[in-house]
Design an enzyme around this catalytic site. Structure first.
Site, short mmCIF file in Angstrom:
data_model
loop_
_atom_site.label_atom_id
_atom_site.label_comp_id
_atom_site.label_asym_id
_atom_site.label_seq_id
_atom_site.Cartn_x
_atom_site.Cartn_y
_atom_site.Cartn_z
CD GLU A 1 -2.39 2.26 1.91
OE1 GLU A 1 -2.30 2.77 1.94
OE2 GLU A 1 -2.64 1.80 3.73
CB CYS B 1 -2.15 6.16 3.01
SG CYS B 1 -2.95 5.24 4.66
P1 NAP Z 1 9.54 3.75 3.65
O1 NAP Z 1 10.50 4.73 3.93
O2 NAP Z 1 8.93 3.36 3.11
O3 NAP Z 1 9.52 2.63 4.56
C1 NAP Z 1 8.44 1.73 4.70
C2 NAP Z 1 9.52 0.46 5.95
O4 NAP Z 1 9.52 -0.68 4.45
C3 NAP Z 1 10.16 0.47 6.41
O5 NAP Z 1 10.69 -0.02 7.43
C4 NAP Z 1 11.51 0.76 5.49
O6 NAP Z 1 12.64 0.09 6.77
C5 NAP Z 1 10.98 -0.21 4.20
N1 NAP Z 1 12.07 -0.40 3.27
C6 NAP Z 1 11.92 0.83 2.91
N2 NAP Z 1 12.97 1.05 1.50
C7 NAP Z 1 13.23 -0.01 1.72
C8 NAP Z 1 13.93 -1.20 0.59
N3 NAP Z 1 14.60 -0.27 -0.21
N4 NAP Z 1 14.15 -2.36 1.07
C9 NAP Z 1 13.96 -3.22 2.30
N5 NAP Z 1 12.84 -2.45 3.09
C10 NAP Z 1 12.60 -0.75 2.66
O7 NAP Z 1 8.39 4.28 4.64
P2 NAP Z 1 8.11 5.63 5.41
O8 NAP Z 1 9.54 5.41 6.44
O9 NAP Z 1 7.15 5.13 6.52
O10 NAP Z 1 7.94 7.24 5.12
C11 NAP Z 1 8.62 7.49 4.44
C12 NAP Z 1 7.78 7.80 2.97
O11 NAP Z 1 7.27 7.37 2.97
C13 NAP Z 1 7.03 8.62 4.18
O12 NAP Z 1 7.55 10.46 3.44
C14 NAP Z 1 5.80 9.50 2.55
O13 NAP Z 1 5.67 10.22 1.94
C15 NAP Z 1 5.60 7.58 2.66
N6 NAP Z 1 4.77 7.05 3.44
C16 NAP Z 1 3.69 6.97 2.73
C17 NAP Z 1 2.86 6.24 3.65
C18 NAP Z 1 1.19 5.81 2.93
O14 NAP Z 1 0.09 4.92 3.38
N7 NAP Z 1 1.07 6.11 2.28
C19 NAP Z 1 2.34 5.77 4.36
C20 NAP Z 1 3.72 5.97 5.32
C21 NAP Z 1 4.80 7.04 4.69
P3 NAP Z 1 13.93 1.30 7.10
O15 NAP Z 1 13.64 2.49 7.54
O16 NAP Z 1 14.73 0.36 8.29
O17 NAP Z 1 14.56 1.08 5.63
#
Ligand code: NAP
Length: 484
Positions: free
Chosen positions: A223, A260
């Site tokens: 998602e 989201c």
């Molecule tokens: P994220 O960076 O996508 O991380 C979510 C999870 O995925 C974390 O456990 C992260 O681990 C892991 N992850 C990220 N990149 C990865 C990769 N290349 N390989 C394996 N695992 C990976 O999301 P976030 O930290 O929650 O937030 C960052 C951004 O995501 C926000 O600024 C926003 O733009 C977006 N977001 C969107 C929603 C939505 O519902 N649409 C919700 C939350 C966030 P690590 O942190 O340990 O790398």
């Protein structure tokens, strides 16, 4: 613990856990809910310290988390979710006899769940993905989100306690800490059978590519981003420009826009009331209090995405409050429909208190916009009776683009219920056939299997002729809970 050992425990647990009676798994889920509640104020205090989310919101989120676990327990107790279908044998059928065929859903195997940062309880350690996977009979390996490690650890300990009390194998639920490398290693392991994730498009797609490149590709339920467009129709803006502007602005600002389902795109007709609408929206933004965002990374992600959007030609900024290291400045951008159509980058999610207002001229413009939209979690139509009567084509187009079509309401606030769809066509998710919220989230972690001409003793309870579970089944094409 090394990935190999984690997976070994998970596979061993799957054999025992998946074959437990539904009632035992239901008790497990209810006991987890009770154990989370027992953590009391110290849990709320910890989450608040780690995420900046207000305690009132967190108390509500904890209730939602526990209700979710109990809802899945109820689904297990009721039992019909396994979709039992029976075609009885037709030995005398010409030209060839039909064999006895019995089909049901069975759990998939170990599931890796990535906790989300923006719902540290309801979409994290014991959140909807974990609850639905455990309900399906699949063990969970939870990759904790690094933004709330203590919260995640506390909830994991609560689950471990229940596992111990129930005498389950330890591998039914395992909490793993680490960074992206750890996540990549987990999903690459051959024993993993499915992945669930909520987060960024970039993170999600990196996970998707790894899962698809495995010798055995596996289903990945991601998602990701959504801008949740709202379409304000001409009759409604004429009648309620100010009220609707305030409602929409409040939805954008809710939780500093870290949902989201936050509406990041609002289509507004060019009319005598457009300025009133924009002024009321701007006023609500200007009066909004400062709200801390989840963590510094989210704040910098917000400003990066915001700057990229605001520097696109033809986008005017009408509000930009001040922000700080921890607060995202609430911002409104405005552009024309022609410009929005010409610049697909204006569909990118800006995760935080931002929305882009797009001014359109007529119904034809709206149809063009709907056709150009990428997949969304939600779309909303805001109109009076006569607006909506004339919006059949628009509504049909929007239902093709989204998982939930809302009439005269804002998209924030996702009910956890039987009829909810929290999903949608790519890039909102990678598999629009599913939901990550609500009862049918369980269906992500199962597959159908058909038993052909199986001896009665080898049939699962759900498929036995006597229907010992008393569940609804489809027998020879008819729904019934009767025995055969
Ligand atoms: P994220 O960076 O996508 O991380 C979510 C999870 O995925 C974390 O456990 C992260 O681990 C892991 N992850 C990220 N990149 C990865 C990769 N290349 N390989 C394996 N695992 C990976 O999301 P976030 O930290 O929650 O937030 C960052 C951004 O995501 C926000 O600024 C926003 O733009 C977006 N977001 C969107 C929603 C939505 O519902 N649409 C919700 C939350 C966030 P690590 O942190 O340990 O790398």
């Amino acid at each position: 613990m090394k990935t190999e050992a984690i997976m070994k425990r998970s596979v061993q647990a799957f054999e025992e856990y998946s074959s437990l009676p539904a009632g035992v798994k239901a008790k497990f889920l209810r006991d987890i809910a009770a154990a989370i509640e027992k953590l009391g104020d110290s849990l709320i205090k910890t989450v608040n310290e780690e995420t900046n989310l207000p305690e009132g919101r967190l108390a509500g989120e904890r209730a939602r988390t526990c209700n979710q676990l109990r809802m899945f327990a109820d689904i297990l107790d009721e039992g019909s979710w396994v979709e039992a279908v029976i075609d009885t044998a037709l030995p005398d059928r010409e030209p060839i006899p039909r064999p006895d065929l019995r089909r049901m859903l069975v759990p998939y195997g170990p599931v890796v769940v990535f906790g989300a940062s923006n719902f540290p309880l309801a979409f994290s350690t014991a959140g909807g993905d974990t609850a639905s996977a455990l309900a399906s009979g699949s063990p969970v390996i939870l990759k904790g989100h690094p933004a709330h490690p203590r919260t995640s650890g506390m909830v994991a300990e609560a689950i471990y306690g229940v596992i111990k009390d129930m005498g389950f194998p330890e591998g039914v639920f395992q909490h793993v800490e680490g960074g992206a490398d750890t996540g990549q290693e987990l999903i690459s392991h051959p024993s993993v059978k499915a992945v669930a994730f909520t987060g960024s498009f970039q993170g999600g797609m990196a996970i998707f590519k790894t899962a698809m490149a495995r010798p055995e590709p596996i289903p990945v339920f991601l998602e990701m981003g959504s801008v949740n467009p709202m379409f304000v129709l001409p009759g409604k803006i004429k009648e309620e420009a100010r009220e609707q502007a305030v409602l929409i602005a409040k939805s954008v600002l809710l939780g500093a826009g870290q949902f989201c389902t936050s509406p990041g795109l609002v289509f507004v007709p060019d009319s005598d009331n457009t300025e009133t609408f924009l002024e009321a929206m701007a006023k609500t933004f200007n009066e909004a209090g400062e709200e801390k965002m989840l963590h510094k990374g989210i704040v910098s992600g917000y400003y990066d995405a915001l700057e990229s959007t605001l520097k696109v030609k033809g986008v005017d900024q009408i509000v930009r409050k001040t922000g700080s290291e921890y607060t995202g400045a609430p911002t409104i951008g405005v552009t024309s429909l022609e410009n929005w159509l010409d610049r697909p980058e204006l569909q990118n999610e800006v995760f935080g208190p931002f929305t882009l207002v797009v001014r359109y001229k007529d119904q034809n413009d709206l149809l063009k916009a709907a056709k150009a939209l990428r997949g969304q979690l939600t779309c909303s139509l805001i109109g009076n009776d006569s607006d909506l009567k004339e919006s059949r084509e628009l509504a049909t187009l929007l239902s093709e683009k989204s998982g939930r079509l809302i009439f005269n309401g804002v998209p924030t606030g996702v009910e956890v219920s039987y009829a909810m769809t929290h999903g949608g066509p790519f890039p909102a998710t990678t598999d629009s056939r599913n939901t990550s919220v609500g009862a049918w989230a369980i269906k992500r972690f199962v597959r159908p299997v058909t038993f052909q001409s199986a001896p009665a003793a080898l049939l699962p309870e759900a498929l036995k002729s006597s229907n010992p579970l008393g569940i609804m089944r489809v027998v020879n094409g008819k729904h019934t809970d009767k025995e055969i």
